[in-house]
Design a protein around this motif. Structure first.
Motif, PDB file in Angstrom:
ATOM      1  N   PRO A  43     -45.857  -0.421 -13.676  1.00 18.96           N
ATOM      2  CA  PRO A  43     -44.937  -1.538 -13.878  1.00 18.96           C
ATOM      3  C   PRO A  43     -45.581  -2.867 -13.479  1.00 18.96           C
ATOM      4  O   PRO A  43     -46.411  -2.920 -12.563  1.00 18.96           O
ATOM      5  CB  PRO A  43     -43.751  -1.212 -12.960  1.00 18.96           C
ATOM      6  CG  PRO A  43     -43.847   0.262 -12.714  1.00 18.96           C
ATOM      7  CD  PRO A  43     -45.301   0.608 -12.793  1.00 18.96           C
ATOM      8  N   PRO A  44     -45.202  -3.960 -14.152  1.00 19.03           N
ATOM      9  CA  PRO A  44     -45.816  -5.268 -13.889  1.00 19.03           C
ATOM     10  C   PRO A  44     -45.764  -5.708 -12.429  1.00 19.03           C
ATOM     11  O   PRO A  44     -46.724  -6.287 -11.929  1.00 19.03           O
ATOM     12  CB  PRO A  44     -45.012  -6.224 -14.779  1.00 19.03           C
ATOM     13  CG  PRO A  44     -44.432  -5.366 -15.842  1.00 19.03           C
ATOM     14  CD  PRO A  44     -44.225  -4.017 -15.229  1.00 19.03           C
ATOM     15  N   ALA A  77     -49.077  -6.556 -10.301  1.00 17.18           N
ATOM     16  CA  ALA A  77     -49.295  -7.862  -9.669  1.00 17.18           C
ATOM     17  C   ALA A  77     -49.696  -7.694  -8.205  1.00 17.18           C
ATOM     18  O   ALA A  77     -50.632  -8.355  -7.730  1.00 17.18           O
ATOM     19  CB  ALA A  77     -48.038  -8.720  -9.789  1.00 17.18           C
ATOM     20  N   THR A  78     -49.011  -6.804  -7.491  1.00 17.00           N
ATOM     21  CA  THR A  78     -49.365  -6.556  -6.087  1.00 17.00           C
ATOM     22  C   THR A  78     -50.751  -5.939  -5.989  1.00 17.00           C
ATOM     23  O   THR A  78     -51.542  -6.312  -5.124  1.00 17.00           O
ATOM     24  CB  THR A  78     -48.324  -5.640  -5.417  1.00 17.00           C
ATOM     25  OG1 THR A  78     -47.050  -6.282  -5.485  1.00 17.00           O
ATOM     26  CG2 THR A  78     -48.674  -5.342  -3.978  1.00 17.00           C
ATOM     27  N   ASP A  79     -51.053  -5.006  -6.875  1.00 22.22           N
ATOM     28  CA  ASP A  79     -52.361  -4.365  -6.889  1.00 22.22           C
ATOM     29  C   ASP A  79     -53.459  -5.408  -7.118  1.00 22.22           C
ATOM     30  O   ASP A  79     -54.504  -5.379  -6.459  1.00 22.22           O
ATOM     31  CB  ASP A  79     -52.385  -3.290  -7.974  1.00 22.22           C
ATOM     32  CG  ASP A  79     -53.595  -2.380  -7.897  1.00 22.22           C
ATOM     33  OD1 ASP A  79     -53.883  -1.864  -6.798  1.00 22.22           O
ATOM     34  OD2 ASP A  79     -54.244  -2.189  -8.936  1.00 22.22           O
ATOM     35  N   ALA A  82     -48.601   1.721  -6.076  1.00 25.64           N
ATOM     36  CA  ALA A  82     -49.331   1.467  -7.326  1.00 25.64           C
ATOM     37  C   ALA A  82     -50.413   2.514  -7.547  1.00 25.64           C
ATOM     38  O   ALA A  82     -50.601   2.989  -8.673  1.00 25.64           O
ATOM     39  CB  ALA A  82     -49.939   0.067  -7.302  1.00 25.64           C
ATOM     40  N   ILE A  83     -51.121   2.876  -6.493  1.00 25.08           N
ATOM     41  CA  ILE A  83     -52.174   3.890  -6.604  1.00 25.08           C
ATOM     42  C   ILE A  83     -51.576   5.206  -7.109  1.00 25.08           C
ATOM     43  O   ILE A  83     -52.093   5.835  -8.035  1.00 25.08           O
ATOM     44  CB  ILE A  83     -52.890   4.079  -5.250  1.00 25.08           C
ATOM     45  CG1 ILE A  83     -53.734   2.840  -4.920  1.00 25.08           C
ATOM     46  CG2 ILE A  83     -53.749   5.342  -5.257  1.00 25.08           C
ATOM     47  CD1 ILE A  83     -54.248   2.797  -3.488  1.00 25.08           C
TER      48      ILE A  83
END
Length: 112
Positions: free
Chosen positions: A70-71, A75-77, A37-38
């Motif tokens: 992406p969603p 969400a994990t982030d 995500a980063i």
């Protein structure tokens, strides 16, 4: 060609919590989807430094940073950020809900 951005954040001044925070950020300890995500947000490199209970982040970001991710990564982030909340406290001048505060560069040796 990217740019450098620096951020600051404080930790709760508790030696055990700070040790746990450092363990959570040790090589290989950050959740792989968080690292993904980063990078997806446009971070090309990032380092976090600590002195006492103050953190300093140096980030090299892409020209189009911040990117929408992406969603499933978002969400994990968000879960990671929630897990880190117990360690962190906002800087006194942070805007409401702001954790990492962008810093202003005030000196450059290269420009002298």
């Amino acid at each position: 060609m990217g740019r450098r951005i620096c951020f600051a954040l404080d930790l709760v001044a508790d030696a055990d919590l700070i040790a746990d925070y450092e363990r959570a950020h040790a090589a290989g300890a950050v959740w792989p989807d968080v690292t993904e995500a980063i990078r997806a947000k446009g971070f090309e490199s990032m380092e976090i430094w600590r002195t006492g209970d103050r953190l300093f982040m140096i980030a090299e970001v892409a020209d189009d940073w911040p990117r929408t991710i992406p969603p499933e990564l978002a969400a994990t982030d968000a879960k990671w950020e929630a897990a880190m909340d117990r360690f962190q406290k906002p800087l006194p001048h942070a805007a409401s809900g702001e954790k990492w505060v962008a810093m202003d560069r005030i000196y450059s040796l290269d420009e002298q």
